[in-house]
Enzyme design. Sequence first.
Site, PDB file in Angstrom:
ATOM      1  N   SER A  15     -64.209 -23.602   2.332  1.00 12.73           N
ATOM      2  CA  SER A  15     -65.622 -23.452   2.677  1.00 12.73           C
ATOM      3  C   SER A  15     -65.788 -23.258   4.180  1.00 12.73           C
ATOM      4  O   SER A  15     -64.832 -23.391   4.949  1.00 12.73           O
ATOM      5  CB  SER A  15     -66.414 -24.693   2.230  1.00 12.73           C
ATOM      6  N   ASP A  36     -56.978 -27.262   1.137  1.00 13.71           N
ATOM      7  CA  ASP A  36     -58.204 -28.058   1.114  1.00 13.71           C
ATOM      8  C   ASP A  36     -58.035 -29.143   0.048  1.00 13.71           C
ATOM      9  O   ASP A  36     -57.019 -29.184  -0.657  1.00 13.71           O
ATOM     10  CB  ASP A  36     -59.427 -27.185   0.817  1.00 13.71           C
ATOM     11  N   ASP A  57     -54.576 -33.226   1.378  1.00 13.43           N
ATOM     12  CA  ASP A  57     -55.467 -34.124   2.104  1.00 13.43           C
ATOM     13  C   ASP A  57     -54.883 -34.285   3.500  1.00 13.43           C
ATOM     14  O   ASP A  57     -53.736 -34.723   3.641  1.00 13.43           O
ATOM     15  CB  ASP A  57     -55.542 -35.476   1.383  1.00 13.43           C
ATOM     16  N   TYR A 159     -67.071 -39.700  16.610  1.00 13.82           N
ATOM     17  CA  TYR A 159     -66.941 -38.244  16.465  1.00 13.82           C
ATOM     18  C   TYR A 159     -66.692 -37.590  17.818  1.00 13.82           C
ATOM     19  O   TYR A 159     -65.846 -36.698  17.946  1.00 13.82           O
ATOM     20  CB  TYR A 159     -68.218 -37.702  15.820  1.00 13.82           C
ATOM     21  N   PHE A 192     -74.086 -25.369  12.960  1.00 15.23           N
ATOM     22  CA  PHE A 192     -73.879 -24.203  12.108  1.00 15.23           C
ATOM     23  C   PHE A 192     -74.321 -24.521  10.678  1.00 15.23           C
ATOM     24  O   PHE A 192     -74.387 -25.686  10.283  1.00 15.23           O
ATOM     25  CB  PHE A 192     -72.400 -23.803  12.097  1.00 15.23           C
ATOM     26  N   THR A 194     -73.222 -25.018   7.830  1.00 18.29           N
ATOM     27  CA  THR A 194     -72.069 -25.425   7.024  1.00 18.29           C
ATOM     28  C   THR A 194     -72.272 -26.880   6.608  1.00 18.29           C
ATOM     29  O   THR A 194     -73.009 -27.630   7.252  1.00 18.29           O
ATOM     30  CB  THR A 194     -70.757 -25.312   7.807  1.00 18.29           C
TER      31      THR A 194
END
Length: 253
Positions: A15, A36, A57, A159, A192, A194
């Site tokens: 994706s 993925d 993973d 993050y 974005f 996504t």
Amino acid sequence: MQIDGLRTILVGGASGFARATAERIAAGGGKVAILDRESSDGAAVAEGLGGTWHPTDVLDFEGIEVVIGEAVEALGGLDVAVNTAGGGAAGRTLSRSGPFDLDAFRSVIDLNLVGTFNTNRLCAAHMSDNEPNEDDERGVLINTASIAAFEGQIGQVAYTAAKAGIAGMTLTMARDLGSLGIRVNTIAPSLFATGLTAGVSDEMAANLVKDSAFPKRLGRPDEYARLAIAMIENPMLNGDTIRLDAGTRFAPR
């Protein structure tokens, strides 16, 4: 490097950014291996692109070594690896409920930073076996940070640390691998369309991008892919982290 005949691993390829990049590479005559999670649409994506599907993973640090080896064997070698797997956990360093959970912080670092480094080191080992092309290149590694790496908002401490680590290791890794003819670059996107933001309303999207210079909209995955292709094709792009952000600068919150 030329796209025609390119052998590429795309981590997170089912994706978003990596899928869009895989589509451009396949359209240009390259070969793609989609890595993925088992629960993703990876099998269908790979079939649609004439590529191969390798469920994995990125947090399985030992298991992914085997999967990458299988992907390289299916491709007949490895020229490019694009890494987009990642995610975050919201929380302040200290909130009313107490200090940020250390295990949660570590999990974000593992997913984004350690996972990216692990994939890079393994892919670089395969690339080192290549015969150099006319530009003496053996491979290209493309990683994904975020503009949060430079101006993370309140509640993004984990993050921000993870993505700043990806940006921070880019030049050093490029220097480490330069003698082998392997280039390393990082893309730092803003917001974005996504993942969680893919289905937001027009009103919410407008609020999210209100601080953008231009264009005032969410980025499109293909715009990431276009930059990734430029990084692959231009031998002078190396050791760089490029913001892909429409002139966005995050406010504190």
